[in-house]
Write a protein that holds these residues in place. Structure first.
Motif, mmCIF file in Angstrom:
data_model
loop_
_atom_site.group_PDB
_atom_site.id
_atom_site.type_symbol
_atom_site.label_atom_id
_atom_site.label_comp_id
_atom_site.label_asym_id
_atom_site.label_seq_id
_atom_site.Cartn_x
_atom_site.Cartn_y
_atom_site.Cartn_z
ATOM 1 N N ALA A 50 0.852 -1.176 0.000
ATOM 2 C CA ALA A 50 0.000 0.000 0.000
ATOM 3 C C ALA A 50 0.898 1.239 0.000
ATOM 4 C CB ALA A 50 -0.919 -0.006 1.218
ATOM 5 N N GLU A 51 1.032 1.848 -1.160
ATOM 6 C CA GLU A 51 1.888 3.026 -1.270
ATOM 7 C C GLU A 51 1.228 4.216 -0.587
ATOM 8 O OE1 GLU A 51 3.516 5.633 -4.944
ATOM 9 O OE2 GLU A 51 3.772 3.454 -5.144
ATOM 10 N N LEU A 52 2.042 4.997 0.093
ATOM 11 C CA LEU A 52 1.542 6.081 0.928
ATOM 12 C C LEU A 52 0.640 7.041 0.158
ATOM 13 C CD1 LEU A 52 1.785 7.500 3.731
ATOM 14 C CD2 LEU A 52 3.685 8.812 2.743
ATOM 15 N N PRO A 68 -3.932 1.035 3.752
ATOM 16 C CA PRO A 68 -3.687 -0.401 3.906
ATOM 17 C C PRO A 68 -4.954 -1.221 4.145
ATOM 18 C CG PRO A 68 -2.075 0.851 5.137
ATOM 19 C CD PRO A 68 -3.077 1.842 4.639
ATOM 20 N N ALA A 69 -5.829 -0.740 5.026
ATOM 21 C CA ALA A 69 -7.029 -1.518 5.330
ATOM 22 C C ALA A 69 -7.891 -1.696 4.096
ATOM 23 C CB ALA A 69 -7.826 -0.841 6.444
ATOM 24 N N SER A 70 -8.093 -0.626 3.336
ATOM 25 C CA SER A 70 -8.929 -0.708 2.139
ATOM 26 C C SER A 70 -8.330 -1.657 1.119
ATOM 27 C CB SER A 70 -9.091 0.688 1.518
ATOM 28 O OG SER A 70 -9.738 1.563 2.407
ATOM 29 N N LEU A 71 -7.016 -1.574 0.921
ATOM 30 C CA LEU A 71 -6.364 -2.427 -0.069
ATOM 31 C C LEU A 71 -6.437 -3.892 0.357
ATOM 32 C CD1 LEU A 71 -4.746 -2.775 -2.632
ATOM 33 C CD2 LEU A 71 -2.670 -2.209 -1.351
ATOM 34 N N LEU A 72 -6.151 -4.183 1.612
ATOM 35 C CA LEU A 72 -6.175 -5.569 2.068
ATOM 36 C C LEU A 72 -7.588 -6.128 2.103
ATOM 37 C CD1 LEU A 72 -3.460 -5.520 4.865
ATOM 38 C CD2 LEU A 72 -3.296 -6.508 2.585
ATOM 39 N N GLY A 96 5.091 -3.429 11.649
ATOM 40 C CA GLY A 96 5.354 -2.995 10.298
ATOM 41 C C GLY A 96 5.887 -1.593 10.212
ATOM 42 N N LEU A 97 6.241 -1.205 9.009
ATOM 43 C CA LEU A 97 6.685 0.137 8.685
ATOM 44 C C LEU A 97 5.751 0.687 7.617
ATOM 45 C CD1 LEU A 97 10.503 -0.602 8.335
ATOM 46 C CD2 LEU A 97 9.370 0.432 10.299
ATOM 47 N N GLY A 98 5.921 1.933 7.305
ATOM 48 C CA GLY A 98 5.208 2.510 6.175
ATOM 49 C C GLY A 98 3.719 2.276 6.259
ATOM 50 N N GLY A 99 3.164 1.738 5.165
ATOM 51 C CA GLY A 99 1.726 1.598 5.056
ATOM 52 C C GLY A 99 1.098 0.619 6.022
ATOM 53 N N PHE A 100 1.862 -0.252 6.666
ATOM 54 C CA PHE A 100 1.265 -1.247 7.537
ATOM 55 C C PHE A 100 1.587 -1.008 9.009
ATOM 56 C CE2 PHE A 100 1.363 -3.248 3.413
ATOM 57 C CZ PHE A 100 0.086 -3.798 3.342
ATOM 58 N N THR A 101 2.038 0.194 9.365
ATOM 59 C CA THR A 101 2.434 0.467 10.743
ATOM 60 C C THR A 101 1.311 0.176 11.725
ATOM 61 O OG1 THR A 101 3.943 2.201 10.020
ATOM 62 C CG2 THR A 101 3.285 2.238 12.317
ATOM 63 N N THR A 146 -7.852 -0.653 11.710
ATOM 64 C CA THR A 146 -7.402 -1.478 10.597
ATOM 65 C C THR A 146 -7.505 -2.958 10.938
ATOM 66 O OG1 THR A 146 -5.852 0.267 9.992
ATOM 67 C CG2 THR A 146 -5.550 -1.870 8.953
ATOM 68 N N ALA A 147 -7.048 -3.339 12.117
ATOM 69 C CA ALA A 147 -7.134 -4.738 12.531
ATOM 70 C C ALA A 147 -8.587 -5.173 12.634
ATOM 71 C CB ALA A 147 -6.431 -4.931 13.863
ATOM 72 N N ILE A 148 -9.418 -4.334 13.213
ATOM 73 C CA ILE A 148 -10.828 -4.676 13.355
ATOM 74 C C ILE A 148 -11.473 -4.843 11.990
ATOM 75 C CG2 ILE A 148 -13.065 -3.860 14.185
ATOM 76 C CD1 ILE A 148 -11.559 -2.512 16.488
ATOM 77 N N ALA A 149 -11.144 -3.940 11.052
ATOM 78 C CA ALA A 149 -11.718 -4.034 9.707
ATOM 79 C C ALA A 149 -11.317 -5.327 9.035
ATOM 80 C CB ALA A 149 -11.258 -2.834 8.873
ATOM 81 N N LEU A 150 -10.057 -5.678 9.115
ATOM 82 C CA LEU A 150 -9.554 -6.845 8.399
ATOM 83 C C LEU A 150 -10.096 -8.136 8.985
ATOM 84 C CD1 LEU A 150 -7.738 -7.442 6.007
ATOM 85 C CD2 LEU A 150 -5.800 -7.575 7.570
ATOM 86 N N THR A 151 -10.133 -8.241 10.305
ATOM 87 C CA THR A 151 -10.590 -9.483 10.916
ATOM 88 C C THR A 151 -12.107 -9.585 10.985
ATOM 89 O OG1 THR A 151 -10.298 -8.495 13.105
ATOM 90 C CG2 THR A 151 -8.505 -9.860 12.258
#
Length: 300
Positions: A38-40, A90-94, A110-115, A122-127
């Motif tokens: 996920a590019e910034l 990141p959340a939208s892309l994943l 993580g670094l960058g887009g996945f910090t 983000t975690a709640i959205a993905l899981t």
């Protein structure tokens, strides 16, 4: 052919650990490995009239994806590798990637887009809304049993747990925890009700055995251990995960897990489990092997 195994890549060491875990999973499934970055997304007040910032970010993304691809090919050169980079959150892309994936794999930090992947929304959205299981990889590859937390009958959770154990040639430890009364009250309750903690343990054990019986028949080569624990489910799972190769937990979606994953127990499992954690949401993607019926052939 399964859908791709998707892994979030951001140049961090934990992301490369995730790649190592994901390529093994892709190889077992006969699926391609999709490396996603996920590019910034640039802030609105950051000017980039000549595109030099975006070009630098794109070059960095390409470098990280090449590094991840090299790691994957060094482990299994037969697994097809599909790099993908997109300017996105990141959340939208994943979440978008999860709809057609066998699994989404991310590093524990993580670094960058996945910090912020394992913290907050983000975690709640993905899981809770992802279209497939989510794996939080951690450290080096481990051997040992697969551990699954069983609260009630969750066929998709059990399908993934048994499949993972069978694919690894590993045992499966099924843990069910219930809140037994404090020892100081146990005797009083036994006197009043005529039932003691051991009777409750036996009842919980019988229910667990009944839930697992069709799966035990379907996977006769998987060594199965049933554990009835007292107290906090996360603590019971962490105790059993010390020597595990994978911890599998279930999610009902909408932020509600089987008493395990959000709130303080979320941090306990995702941040403190010594092994990778696989989160399986009800309705969040099926494995190739369907749920067995209690009256399936071979059942007595």
């Amino acid at each position: 052919m399964s859908g791709p195994v998707v892994v979030g890549v951001d140049g961090s060491t934990p992301a490369l650990d995730a790649v190592r875990w994901a390529v093994g999973e892709a190889g077992r499934r006969g699926a391609p490995l999709r490396l996603v970055h996920a590019e910034l997304v640039l802030p609105h007040d950051l000017q980039d009239p000549d595109g030099r910032i975006r070009a630098a970010l794109r070059e960095q993304a390409a470098r990280w994806l090449r590094e991840a691809a090299d790691v994957a090919r060094s482990i299994d050169p037969d697994v097809p590798v599909e790099p993908r980079v997109e300017v996105a959150e990141p959340a939208s892309l994943l979440l978008a990637e999860s709809e057609g994936a066998s699994a989404v794999v991310v590093g524990s930090r993580g670094l960058g887009g996945f910090t912020a992947l394992l913290l907050g929304s983000t975690a709640i959205a993905l899981t809770s809304r992802g279209g497939c299981p989510v794996v939080v990889a951690r450290g080096e590859q481990r051997t040992g049993p697969v551990v699954v937390g069983v609260h009630d009958d969750h066929p998709l959770l059990l399908a993934h747990a048994f499949e993972q154990a069978a694919a690894r040639g590993a045992g499966l430890v099924a843990v069910h925890a219930w809140h037994a009364p404090p020892e100081a009250f146990a005797d009083a309750m036994a006197d009043a009700l005529g039932v003691d903690v051991a009777d409750h343990d036996a009842a919980h054990g019988g229910k667990l055995a009944g839930i697992l019986a069709p799966w035990r028949d379907k996977y006769p080569d998987v060594r199965l251990e049933l554990v009835i624990a007292h107290g906090n489910p996360a603590r019971a799972l962490l105790d059993r995960a010390r020597d595990a190769s994978l911890l599998v937990v279930g999610c009902h979606g909408r932020g509600a897990l089987t008493g395990l994953l959000f709130g303080s127990t979320s941090h306990a499992l995702l941040h403190h489990a010594p092994c990778p954690v696989l989160v399986v949401r009800e309705g969040g993607g099926a494995v190739a092997t369907g749920a067995p019926r209690a009256d399936a052939p071979g059942r007595s």
